[in-house]
Design a protein around this motif. Structure first.
Motif, mmCIF file in Angstrom:
data_model
loop_
_atom_site.group_PDB
_atom_site.id
_atom_site.type_symbol
_atom_site.label_atom_id
_atom_site.label_comp_id
_atom_site.label_asym_id
_atom_site.label_seq_id
_atom_site.Cartn_x
_atom_site.Cartn_y
_atom_site.Cartn_z
ATOM 1 N N ALA A 406 27.929 29.834 67.488
ATOM 2 C CA ALA A 406 27.561 28.421 67.404
ATOM 3 C C ALA A 406 28.478 27.565 68.268
ATOM 4 N N GLY A 407 29.758 27.884 68.283
ATOM 5 C CA GLY A 407 30.700 27.146 69.129
ATOM 6 C C GLY A 407 30.360 27.293 70.604
ATOM 7 N N GLU A 408 29.981 28.511 71.013
ATOM 8 C CA GLU A 408 29.586 28.733 72.403
ATOM 9 C C GLU A 408 28.338 27.929 72.756
ATOM 10 N N VAL A 409 27.395 27.863 71.829
ATOM 11 C CA VAL A 409 26.156 27.107 72.067
ATOM 12 C C VAL A 409 26.467 25.626 72.218
ATOM 13 N N VAL A 410 27.272 25.090 71.307
ATOM 14 C CA VAL A 410 27.607 23.664 71.364
ATOM 15 C C VAL A 410 28.333 23.337 72.668
ATOM 16 N N ASN A 411 29.260 24.189 73.082
ATOM 17 C CA ASN A 411 29.993 23.944 74.342
ATOM 18 C C ASN A 411 29.041 23.971 75.537
ATOM 19 N N TRP A 412 28.129 24.941 75.551
ATOM 20 C CA TRP A 412 27.213 25.036 76.699
ATOM 21 C C TRP A 412 26.283 23.829 76.763
ATOM 22 N N VAL A 413 25.715 23.474 75.617
ATOM 23 C CA VAL A 413 24.786 22.329 75.584
ATOM 24 C C VAL A 413 25.518 21.056 75.991
ATOM 25 N N THR A 414 26.721 20.870 75.474
ATOM 26 C CA THR A 414 27.471 19.637 75.759
ATOM 27 C C THR A 414 27.891 19.549 77.213
ATOM 28 N N ASN A 415 28.390 20.649 77.757
ATOM 29 C CA ASN A 415 28.979 20.610 79.096
ATOM 30 C C ASN A 415 27.999 20.908 80.226
ATOM 31 N N GLU A 416 26.951 21.692 79.948
ATOM 32 C CA GLU A 416 26.040 22.109 81.010
ATOM 33 C C GLU A 416 24.693 21.377 80.963
ATOM 34 N N LEU A 417 24.083 21.339 79.796
ATOM 35 C CA LEU A 417 22.799 20.648 79.690
ATOM 36 C C LEU A 417 22.975 19.152 79.516
ATOM 37 N N GLY A 418 24.006 18.769 78.785
ATOM 38 C CA GLY A 418 24.223 17.362 78.485
ATOM 39 C C GLY A 418 23.509 16.968 77.206
ATOM 40 N N LEU A 419 24.076 16.014 76.486
ATOM 41 C CA LEU A 419 23.528 15.619 75.197
ATOM 42 C C LEU A 419 22.229 14.831 75.320
ATOM 43 N N THR A 420 21.874 14.445 76.552
ATOM 44 C CA THR A 420 20.615 13.720 76.746
ATOM 45 C C THR A 420 19.463 14.649 77.124
ATOM 46 N N TYR A 421 19.709 15.951 77.198
ATOM 47 C CA TYR A 421 18.637 16.888 77.537
ATOM 48 C C TYR A 421 17.498 16.724 76.525
ATOM 49 N N PRO A 422 16.225 16.612 76.974
ATOM 50 C CA PRO A 422 15.129 16.223 76.072
ATOM 51 C C PRO A 422 14.594 17.321 75.164
ATOM 52 N N TRP A 423 14.917 18.574 75.376
ATOM 53 C CA TRP A 423 14.427 19.683 74.564
ATOM 54 C C TRP A 423 12.906 19.618 74.395
ATOM 55 N N PRO A 424 12.154 19.780 75.478
ATOM 56 C CA PRO A 424 10.694 19.680 75.383
ATOM 57 C C PRO A 424 10.075 20.731 74.472
ATOM 58 N N GLY A 425 10.741 21.878 74.288
ATOM 59 C CA GLY A 425 10.231 22.902 73.376
ATOM 60 C C GLY A 425 10.764 22.774 71.967
ATOM 61 N N ASN A 426 11.597 21.737 71.736
ATOM 62 C CA ASN A 426 12.133 21.415 70.424
ATOM 63 C C ASN A 426 12.899 22.586 69.798
ATOM 64 N N VAL A 427 12.763 22.795 68.488
ATOM 65 C CA VAL A 427 13.579 23.804 67.803
ATOM 66 C C VAL A 427 13.280 25.196 68.343
ATOM 67 N N ARG A 428 12.020 25.451 68.708
ATOM 68 C CA ARG A 428 11.671 26.757 69.269
ATOM 69 C C ARG A 428 12.468 27.014 70.553
ATOM 70 N N GLU A 429 12.586 25.996 71.400
ATOM 71 C CA GLU A 429 13.372 26.161 72.625
ATOM 72 C C GLU A 429 14.848 26.310 72.305
#
Length: 508
Positions: A406-429
């Motif tokens: 979970a820590g690795e996921v949070v770091n990747w999303v925060t630093n690489e995708l950015g917190l504004t990434y729209p997640w078009p596939g939502n929870v499934r994505e």
């Protein structure tokens, strides 16, 4: 003679009475606990109904139940001694507080029954602790004057309490998150099970909610089937006191049908059943889901926005008359269960286009739940991202490795995708993001280049022959869809059926 409750006790009893019937997922529930406990209220435990653990009872709730037990036991003893008189209002709040105490006194036993049943759908568990429940019930309602009105006995309240405990468990089990959109969703699902007036539900609606249809709407990948499952597995089931069993097993009462996976003829066969020879290939009689659905069961019709007019007409009859016919026969069969439907399609647009019947829509929309997008949830609450990451990580890799992943996921999303990434596939994505980071150490959304206007990476993959036909169709359909924002128009431009377009656009 003295009154049943003193002037200082009566307001407390009135708060307990309100709390006993309050939706546990709305802010008012916590406000009631705060008013009841005063300085004893623990602010660190203030939002258990947003981040709670279904296996334990929150500290504030424990203190409220202790308070209620003392007041109820004292009132019962005073009545038994004949040293006080009772009035209608005092008796009403006494009954409500006594039922609250009985519910929490048996909460652990109910949860154990749920967990045992969830692990074995064929479990024929006997609810032996009903005997203790009956004894406690008779103790609190030891005379005719004290008994609850409407001739509701211990077995009825036992069934109600088991339903409440199942609903609470299912809602927290399937709807993770501490954001306000997630909390609002849980409150809506609770009302779909019990309505907004739980007193009325308990008095007269336990056997009538099967007539109510729920429509779940929202973007693809947000968990609409999970909402339907929570509603379906939380139906009221009567308890047979003599046999110490419920009339049906709650775990087997949910039936999901994805309508977009079938042609119109096969949809009819799946739902209504058919007689031998009703159509080519019908070599024997078939019982459909509507006929298999018992009085305490739920049929979930996913992708309801995709069905043809002819199916809509037949479904409308099921909803209005609660009856249906098998294909190829004239005999009418009753439909006994409940229907929950779902769609990610804009039904307003579909009705304007003449693709969805208005009369059918108005029969569906008596209870509508809108699913929040993952982007809405992440934007509302900073804790939502790590919480959902931990939840999915536990499911994928187990408890021991969950926090690290979970820590690795949070770091990747925060630093690489950015917190504004729209997640078009939502929870499934997001789940696929977690799996990608587990396996590859990274997650790169396939449409990343398209969103920035850079087609070179995708075109290079095409030229090199690195894309499968399915992946190529997915990407191309999505790119055309991004321009016109309509399944119909995308299908027209590409010469494809809108259902095929939708399959590729929504694929994650």
């Amino acid at each position: 003679m003295n009154p049943l409750f003193s002037r200082t006790q009566l307001p407390v009893m009135q708060l307990l009475s309100e709390l006993a019937y309050c939706n546990p997922f709305i802010p008012r529930r916590i406000e009631l606990e705060r008013e009841l406990l005063g300085s004893a209220f623990d602010e660190q435990d203030a939002e258990w109904n947003r981040v709670g653990d279904t296996s334990t009872i929150a500290g504030n709730v424990v203190r409220v139940v202790e308070l209620a037990t003392g007041l109820v036991d004292g009132a019962r003893d005073r009545l038994a001694s004949g040293k006080c008189k009772s009035t209608g209002k005092a008796l009403d709040v006494y009954r409500d507080a006594a039922l609250l105490v009985l519910y929490y006194r048996n909460g652990r036993s109910f949860l154990e029954a749920i967990l045992e049943s969830a692990g074995d759908e064929n479990s024929g568990r006997h609810f032996g602790f009903f005997r203790k429940f009956q004894s406690d019930f008779d103790g609190y309602f030891c005379c005719e004057q004290l008994r609850p009105p409407h001739e509701l006995d211990a077995a009825h309240y036992f069934a109600c309490f088991f339903q409440i405990r199942r609903a609470f468990y299912q809602i927290f089990q399937f709807m993770q998150g501490s954001s306000m959109p997630a909390a609002t969703l849980r409150a809506q699902v609770w009302e779909s099970v019990f309505t907004s007036n739980m007193r009325r539900y308990q008095r007269s609606l336990t056997h009538r909610m099967g007539n109510q249809t729920t429509l779940v709407t929202g973007p693809s990948g947000t968990g609409k089937e999970l909402v339907a499952r929570a509603i379906g597995l939380a139906r009221f089931i009567p308890f047979k006191a003599r046999e110490l069993q419920f009339e049906a097993h709650f775990q087997t009462g949910f039936h999901a049908v994805n309508l977009s996976a079938f042609s119109p003829t096969l949809i009819e066969s799946e739902l209504f059943g058919h007689r031998r020879g009703a159509f080519t290939g019908a070599v024997q009689d078939r019982t459909g889901w509507f006929e298999r659905c018992g009085a305490f069961d739920t049929v979930f019709l996913d992708e309801i926005g995709e069905v043809d007019h002819s199916i809509q007409v037949k479904l409308l009859r099921v909803l209005e008359a609660r009856e249906f016919q098998r294909l190829g026969e004239s005999e009418t069969h009753p439909f006994l269960g409940r229907i929950v439907t779902a769609t990610n399609r804009d039904l307003d647009e579909a009705m304007r286009a003449g693709e969805f019947r208005r009369d059918f829509y108005f029969r569906l929309c008596g209870d509508v739940i809108r699913m929040p997008s993952l982007h809405e949830r992440f934007a509302d609450c900073a804790d939502e991202l790590p919480m959902l990451a931990r939840f999915l990580a536990r499911r994928i890799v187990g408890e021991d490795e969950a926090d690290m992943l979970a820590g690795e996921v949070v770091n990747w999303v925060t630093n690489e995708l950015g917190l504004t990434y729209p997640w078009p596939g939502n929870v499934r994505e997001f789940e696929q993001c977690v799996r990608n980071i587990l396996i590859r150490g990274a997650y790169h959304p396939f449409e990343e280049g398209a969103k920035s206007g850079d087609d070179s990476a995708w075109l290079e993959q095409v030229k090199a022959g690195h894309l499968t036909v399915e992946r190529l169709l997915e990407t191309y359909c999505r790119r055309v869809y991004q321009n016109c924002r309509s399944y119909e128009e995308t299908g027209r431009q590409l010469g494809m059926d809108r259902r095929t377009v939708k399959k590729y656009v929504d694929a994650i």
